[in-house]
Design an enzyme around this catalytic site. Structure first.
Site, mmCIF file in Angstrom:
data_model
loop_
_atom_site.group_PDB
_atom_site.id
_atom_site.type_symbol
_atom_site.label_atom_id
_atom_site.label_comp_id
_atom_site.label_asym_id
_atom_site.label_seq_id
_atom_site.Cartn_x
_atom_site.Cartn_y
_atom_site.Cartn_z
ATOM 1 C CG MET A 77 -81.529 45.173 28.905
ATOM 2 S SD MET A 77 -81.843 45.631 30.603
ATOM 3 C CE MET A 77 -82.675 44.173 31.182
ATOM 4 C CG ASP A 84 -90.406 41.961 28.709
ATOM 5 O OD1 ASP A 84 -90.403 41.590 29.891
ATOM 6 O OD2 ASP A 84 -89.540 41.624 27.895
ATOM 7 C CD GLN A 131 -84.603 48.032 31.921
ATOM 8 O OE1 GLN A 131 -84.281 48.860 31.070
ATOM 9 N NE2 GLN A 131 -85.336 46.972 31.610
ATOM 10 C CG HIS A 156 -82.881 38.999 22.250
ATOM 11 N ND1 HIS A 156 -82.408 38.136 23.206
ATOM 12 C CD2 HIS A 156 -83.386 40.063 22.925
ATOM 13 C CE1 HIS A 156 -82.599 38.649 24.404
ATOM 14 N NE2 HIS A 156 -83.206 39.816 24.272
ATOM 15 C CG HIS A 200 -83.380 34.594 24.120
ATOM 16 N ND1 HIS A 200 -84.487 34.952 23.404
ATOM 17 C CD2 HIS A 200 -83.420 35.312 25.272
ATOM 18 C CE1 HIS A 200 -85.192 35.829 24.093
ATOM 19 N NE2 HIS A 200 -84.563 36.083 25.233
ATOM 20 C CB ALA A 201 -84.393 31.633 19.375
#
Ligand code: PAF
Length: 254
Positions: free
Chosen positions: A28, A148, A59, A35, A32-33
């Site tokens: 989304m 997640d 969501q 990802h 950041h690192a």
């Protein structure tokens, strides 16, 4: 890096990629690192890496969380270029939900637990968009972070239940030096909140009983949605004022 903004353009490109293995990193944005570590793994394991950025409205439970979700598209593009990503897919909400969200993917068991209890509808929105993205990208492998954790389990369950051909690859959570799990929402913490946030992973990793961890978090000013042991993990969700943080660690006995 090719930037593809319409579903139609992507489908034409996808046909031309027949025969290549595709690694897919759905996001989304506000990268950041964490990802980037998924992207790096995809680059090693596949011929082509596709990243999507789509802030999926279905969501989010609260409109305000959706509005406040950090959007840093120019910064994200530069980061992806510097990591030699092949394609960035940026679909818009009207095309992703041409059906007005009348078709939904619902899991009826574990989606009601933990996150599901506190964020009704969240997992249906997430699964629905992930199915759409997996169908569009037709990747050999798709990369999801363990931060997640419940999302990861649900995506794996959907892929198995619907016989989707994409392999779901789980990637370890990346943490800041003080232990806080990297998350796009961390940038919404002010300096004092950011400092306090590091207590959350530390307490989660302590050997203390759940009730004690909850009491300690509350004494520090966190509002606790849950701390629970499930799926050989200790998972938690807390609020620091209006910012919600989630995390989990393995509690598997070797
Ligand atoms: O984890 C996320 O960023 C999102 O839930 C995902 C998988 C990109 C679906 O919108």
């Amino acid at each position: 890096m090719k930037i593809v903004t319409t579903i139609n353009d992507w489908q034409i490109i996808r046909q031309q990629l027949t025969g290549k293995s595709i690694g897919f990193v759905p996001t989304m944005g506000h990268l950041h690192a964490g990802h980037i570590s998924l992207c790096e793994r995809s680059r090693v394991e596949n011929d082509i890496t596709v990243v999507s950025i789509f802030v999926n409205p279905t969501q989010f439970n609260q409109g305000s969380d959706f509005q406040l979700y950090p959007r840093t598209i120019e910064q994200d593009k530069s980061l992806l270029v510097s990591h030699q990503i092949d394609y960035l897919f940026l679909p818009d909400a009207e095309s992703m939900y041409a059906d007005h969200y009348e078709v939904q993917v619902t899991e009826t068991a574990l989606s009601h637990e933990l996150e599901g209890e506190f964020r009704p509808g969240h997992f249906t929105g997430m699964l629905t968009v992930v199915l759409k993205l997996l169908n569009l990208v037709q990747a050999a492998r798709a990369y999801f972070g363990e931060k997640d954790y419940q999302q990861l389990l649900l995506v794996k369950k959907m892929v198995a239940a619907l016989f989707l051909p994409t392999e779901i690859i789980a990637c370890e959570t990346l943490r800041a030096d003080d232990g806080l799990a990297l998350s796009s929402r961390n940038s919404r913490l002010n300096a004092a909140q950011r400092q306090k946030a590091a207590h959350f992973p530390h307490l989660l990793q302590s050997d203390a009983a759940i009730e004690k961890i909850i009491a300690q978090l509350q004494a520090l000013g966190f509002k606790v949605d849950y701390i629970a042991d499930q799926w050989q993990r200790r998972l938690g969700a807390v609020w620091l004022d209006d910012v919600r943080l989630i995390d989990n660690i393995s509690i598997k006995k070797e």
